[in-house]
Design a protein around this motif. Structure first.
Motif, PDB file in Angstrom:
ATOM      1  N   PHE A   1       0.579  -1.385   0.117  1.00 54.56           N
ATOM      2  CA  PHE A   1       0.150  -0.150   0.009  1.00 54.56           C
ATOM      3  C   PHE A   1       0.978   1.204  -0.030  1.00 54.56           C
ATOM      4  CE2 PHE A   1      -1.979   3.343   2.383  1.00 54.56           C
ATOM      5  CZ  PHE A   1      -3.198   3.679   1.533  1.00 54.56           C
ATOM      6  N   ILE A   2       1.842   1.256   0.725  1.00 53.27           N
ATOM      7  CA  ILE A   2       2.762   2.596   0.818  1.00 53.27           C
ATOM      8  C   ILE A   2       3.651   3.049  -0.563  1.00 53.27           C
ATOM      9  CG2 ILE A   2       4.688   3.603   1.856  1.00 53.27           C
ATOM     10  CD1 ILE A   2       4.088   2.080   4.485  1.00 53.27           C
ATOM     11  N   PRO A   3       4.031   2.064  -1.183  1.00 55.53           N
ATOM     12  CA  PRO A   3       4.385   2.365  -2.589  1.00 55.53           C
ATOM     13  C   PRO A   3       3.475   2.805  -3.473  1.00 55.53           C
ATOM     14  CG  PRO A   3       5.549   0.278  -1.741  1.00 55.53           C
ATOM     15  CD  PRO A   3       4.435   0.638  -0.897  1.00 55.53           C
ATOM     16  N   LEU A   4       2.324   2.028  -3.130  1.00 55.20           N
ATOM     17  CA  LEU A   4       1.291   2.408  -4.180  1.00 55.20           C
ATOM     18  C   LEU A   4       0.796   4.063  -3.926  1.00 55.20           C
ATOM     19  CD1 LEU A   4      -1.144   1.513  -6.171  1.00 55.20           C
ATOM     20  CD2 LEU A   4      -2.477   0.955  -4.227  1.00 55.20           C
ATOM     21  N   LEU A   5       0.614   4.426  -2.664  1.00 58.03           N
ATOM     22  CA  LEU A   5       0.173   5.823  -2.132  1.00 58.03           C
ATOM     23  C   LEU A   5       1.287   6.903  -2.708  1.00 58.03           C
ATOM     24  CD1 LEU A   5      -1.370   7.513  -0.444  1.00 58.03           C
ATOM     25  CD2 LEU A   5       0.062   6.920   1.527  1.00 58.03           C
ATOM     26  N   LEU A   6       2.600   6.289  -2.580  1.00 59.26           N
ATOM     27  CA  LEU A   6       3.692   7.365  -2.726  1.00 59.26           C
ATOM     28  C   LEU A   6       4.002   7.482  -4.399  1.00 59.26           C
ATOM     29  CD1 LEU A   6       5.988   6.873   0.305  1.00 59.26           C
ATOM     30  CD2 LEU A   6       3.994   8.588   0.102  1.00 59.26           C
ATOM     31  N   LEU A   7       3.843   6.583  -4.987  1.00 55.36           N
ATOM     32  CA  LEU A   7       4.325   6.280  -6.364  1.00 55.36           C
ATOM     33  C   LEU A   7       3.102   6.464  -7.381  1.00 55.36           C
ATOM     34  CD1 LEU A   7       7.492   3.749  -5.680  1.00 55.36           C
ATOM     35  CD2 LEU A   7       7.505   6.208  -5.771  1.00 55.36           C
ATOM     36  N   VAL A   8       1.974   6.056  -6.816  1.00 56.80           N
ATOM     37  CA  VAL A   8       0.832   6.132  -7.936  1.00 56.80           C
ATOM     38  C   VAL A   8      -0.174   6.791  -7.481  1.00 56.80           C
ATOM     39  CG1 VAL A   8      -0.824   4.494  -8.964  1.00 56.80           C
ATOM     40  CG2 VAL A   8       1.643   3.496  -8.456  1.00 56.80           C
ATOM     41  N   ILE A   9      -0.804   6.631  -6.358  1.00 61.32           N
ATOM     42  CA  ILE A   9      -2.053   7.534  -6.131  1.00 61.32           C
ATOM     43  C   ILE A   9      -1.741   9.102  -6.055  1.00 61.32           C
ATOM     44  CG2 ILE A   9      -3.569   7.970  -4.264  1.00 61.32           C
ATOM     45  CD1 ILE A   9      -3.592   5.139  -3.634  1.00 61.32           C
ATOM     46  N   ARG A  10      -0.476   9.350  -5.257  1.00 65.69           N
ATOM     47  CA  ARG A  10      -0.075  11.022  -5.232  1.00 65.69           C
ATOM     48  C   ARG A  10       0.074  11.533  -6.427  1.00 65.69           C
ATOM     49  NH1 ARG A  10      -0.147  15.945  -2.550  1.00 65.69           N
ATOM     50  NH2 ARG A  10       1.800  17.078  -3.167  1.00 65.69           N
ATOM     51  N   PRO A  11       1.066  10.913  -7.339  1.00 68.07           N
ATOM     52  CA  PRO A  11       1.264  11.413  -8.672  1.00 68.07           C
ATOM     53  C   PRO A  11       0.189  11.579  -9.647  1.00 68.07           C
ATOM     54  CG  PRO A  11       3.077   9.812  -8.087  1.00 68.07           C
ATOM     55  CD  PRO A  11       2.049   9.721  -6.982  1.00 68.07           C
ATOM     56  N   VAL A  12      -0.723  10.546  -9.385  1.00 66.49           N
ATOM     57  CA  VAL A  12      -2.123  10.849 -10.231  1.00 66.49           C
ATOM     58  C   VAL A  12      -2.857  11.807  -9.860  1.00 66.49           C
ATOM     59  CG1 VAL A  12      -4.111   9.685 -10.995  1.00 66.49           C
ATOM     60  CG2 VAL A  12      -2.050   8.199 -11.105  1.00 66.49           C
ATOM     61  N   ALA A  13      -3.211  12.085  -8.556  1.00 64.31           N
ATOM     62  CA  ALA A  13      -3.832  13.069  -8.064  1.00 64.31           C
ATOM     63  C   ALA A  13      -3.236  14.206  -8.516  1.00 64.31           C
ATOM     64  CB  ALA A  13      -3.953  12.736  -6.447  1.00 64.31           C
ATOM     65  N   VAL A  14      -1.881  14.508  -8.386  1.00 65.99           N
ATOM     66  CA  VAL A  14      -1.311  15.802  -8.577  1.00 65.99           C
ATOM     67  C   VAL A  14      -1.508  16.101 -10.040  1.00 65.99           C
ATOM     68  CG1 VAL A  14       0.970  16.896  -8.626  1.00 65.99           C
ATOM     69  CG2 VAL A  14       0.256  15.803  -6.708  1.00 65.99           C
ATOM     70  N   TYR A  15      -1.024  15.233 -11.110  1.00 65.96           N
ATOM     71  CA  TYR A  15      -1.228  15.509 -12.487  1.00 65.96           C
ATOM     72  C   TYR A  15      -2.370  15.805 -12.739  1.00 65.96           C
ATOM     73  CZ  TYR A  15       3.762  14.607 -13.319  1.00 65.96           C
ATOM     74  OH  TYR A  15       5.204  14.637 -13.428  1.00 65.96           O
ATOM     75  N   VAL A  16      -3.535  15.022 -12.411  1.00 67.26           N
ATOM     76  CA  VAL A  16      -4.893  15.466 -12.868  1.00 67.26           C
ATOM     77  C   VAL A  16      -5.168  16.835 -12.346  1.00 67.26           C
ATOM     78  CG1 VAL A  16      -7.356  14.684 -12.536  1.00 67.26           C
ATOM     79  CG2 VAL A  16      -5.565  13.115 -12.884  1.00 67.26           C
ATOM     80  N   GLY A  17      -4.867  17.154 -10.981  1.00 64.37           N
ATOM     81  CA  GLY A  17      -5.412  18.036 -10.386  1.00 64.37           C
ATOM     82  C   GLY A  17      -4.719  19.557 -10.707  1.00 64.37           C
ATOM     83  N   LEU A  18      -3.304  19.334 -11.539  1.00 61.57           N
ATOM     84  CA  LEU A  18      -2.845  20.307 -12.257  1.00 61.57           C
ATOM     85  C   LEU A  18      -2.940  20.730 -13.542  1.00 61.57           C
ATOM     86  CD1 LEU A  18       0.581  20.443 -10.119  1.00 61.57           C
ATOM     87  CD2 LEU A  18      -1.637  21.745  -9.579  1.00 61.57           C
ATOM     88  N   ILE A  19      -3.938  19.909 -14.071  1.00 61.39           N
ATOM     89  CA  ILE A  19      -4.235  20.018 -15.592  1.00 61.39           C
ATOM     90  C   ILE A  19      -4.458  21.548 -15.778  1.00 61.39           C
ATOM     91  CG2 ILE A  19      -5.812  19.476 -17.511  1.00 61.39           C
ATOM     92  CD1 ILE A  19      -5.966  16.597 -16.383  1.00 61.39           C
ATOM     93  N   GLY A  20      -3.925  21.922 -16.870  1.00 65.31           N
ATOM     94  CA  GLY A  20      -4.225  23.429 -17.253  1.00 65.31           C
ATOM     95  C   GLY A  20      -3.457  24.627 -16.100  1.00 65.31           C
TER      96      GLY A  20
END
Length: 435
Positions: A342-361
């Motif tokens: 879970f920790i690698p998933l949170l730090l390496l997948v969930i956080r980056p996906v949330a950031v990249y989607v949230g910063l679109i535009g």
């Protein structure tokens, strides 16, 4: 004898940190890592001086982490010296809203389908782990009030805003578990826990920060009164904003951040957008303090800078106390197996996906997006929300497994982000300077 040993240990730790402060800035280490290691050495698997049970002592832990986060949020508000109409604010606002909501949703989905949690427990876990930390993230925050670097400004604003913005989802998780009233169809949660509590928190902080700040400046510049004891001013404003917001059923974390922001806004408007005078920045605690504090032109900058200096000192002490105690709870026997994936998933997948989607535009360079995605530091704020849920009757059968996972996430974040912060920020500074 036991008390004498504790005085000796704490005194030695602080002296070592004071002597090694400049060395740490050159090494891939952070102060939090050393506090964590010291706590582990003092814990059950070390010297045996620390014996901490977060479930049994959840009320004490809630108070300790609450104070640490409040001080850090007030300091963050004082650091962000940018007009509210400036487009730079879109970066932390997106991170603290859209990115945080996505994080809660993804963690909740993983909790239900990957860990077998109920939706209530999964949403609560997501809300606890979604906010980034305003205390442990000091190494990637703005370095001075005039620092407008997008990376540091975004991470500072995100950590300050999402500590309050996570509260509605904590209440939603508790409500789905039957521990908080949501109302038919969730109307009460939407109206009270989301709309009213957020608005009341921000409004209370802005009003009190502005009124107290202007009163102090009036007394100083017109009557040469209320000079000195700016540390009491900072503590008093934190207490006023937090207490008033709670009485109004608002989010006190947002109120304290807004109070610090309002105090800084007074100085910014008085300066007409210009940088604060250099003599104020370097002489806030000098013999000329009274002269600066009562000068109508320099008084706003002096007040804000003096309050910021004091709260930053308290912030370091709070970090040391909480992370040291956290280290005392580290135990291989309590390490949950699901943390390994879970920790690698949170730090390496969930956080980056949330950031990249949230910063679109959003106006941020690819390098800044990558850095923001990596530095999703979890810490004291997550521990506070965990103990807050425990104090709201979260059953022990759910509290202990959740605590083991959350505390492991925080400990791993302290280590991996602590190791990477110095080389990555140094590389980022070099590239920014070249550009």
């Amino acid at each position: 004898m036991h008390g004498a040993i504790w005085f000796l240990v704490i005194g030695l730790l602080f002296v070592v940190m004071a002597l090694a402060g400049s060395v740490l800035r050159r090494l891939p280490l952070s102060t939090a890592m050393l506090y964590l290691a010291a706590g582990a050495a003092l814990g059950p698997h070390g010297a045996g001086l620390l014996n901490v049970d977060i479930y049994e002592q959840s009320e004490l832990w809630e108070r300790i982490t609450e104070v640490a986060v409040l001080i850090s949020l007030f300091a963050a508000g004082l650091k962000l010296r940018v007009p509210l109409r400036d487009g730079l604010w879109m970066l932390p606002l997106r991170l603290a809203s859209l990115s945080m909501i996505l994080t809660v949703g993804m963690v909740a989905a993983v909790g239900v389908y990957g860990m077998g949690l109920s939706w209530g427990a999964a949403v609560l876990l997501g809300a606890i782990l979604a906010p980034t930390d305003p205390v442990l993230a000091s190494d990637v925050q703005v370095t001075h009030p005039t620092d407008q670097d997008r990376l540091r400004f975004g991470l500072t604003g995100e950590a300050a805003l999402n500590d309050g913005a996570a509260f509605p989802f904590v209440m939603l998780g508790l409500g789905l578990l039957g521990l908080h009233e949501l109302g038919d169809g969730g109307w009460k949660w939407a109206a009270v826990d989301v709309v009213w509590a957020v608005a009341a928190g921000l409004g209370t902080g802005i009003v009190l920060g502005t009124l107290v700040g202007r009163l102090v400046l009036y007394l100083r510049s017109e009557h040469r009164e209320a000079v000195g004891l700016d540390d009491f001013l900072a503590l008093g404003l934190i207490g006023l904003a937090y207490g008033a917001a709670l009485l109004l059923k608002g989010y006190g974390f947002l109120a304290v951040f807004a109070a610090g922001l309002a105090l800084r806004r007074i100085e910014l408007r008085a300066a007409g957008g210009e940088e604060p005078p250099e003599d104020v920045l370097v002489a806030a605690a000098s013999a000329d303090a009274e002269k600066l504090a009562t000068d109508p032109e320099r008084a706003p900058a002096y007040m804000a800078q003096a309050a910021l200096g004091f709260t930053e000192q308290l912030e370091r002490i709070g970090e040391a106390a909480v992370v040291l105690l956290l280290g005392g709870m580290i135990s291989w026997s309590l390490l949950p197996l699901n943390a390994l994936w879970f920790i690698p998933l949170l730090l390496l997948v969930i956080r980056p996906v949330a950031v990249y989607v949230g910063l679109i535009g959003c106006r941020a360079t690819p390098a800044q997006r990558r850095m923001i995605a990596w530095f999703g530091i979890r810490g004291i704020g997550s521990v506070y929300y965990l103990t807050y849920a425990m104090q709201h009757d979260l059953p022990e059968a759910q509290s202990r497994p959740m605590a083991a996972l959350v505390l492991t996430v925080v400990a791993v974040s302290v280590v991996v982000h602590g190791v990477s912060v110095t080389p990555l920020m140094r590389l980022y500074s070099r590239r920014t300077g070249e550009e």
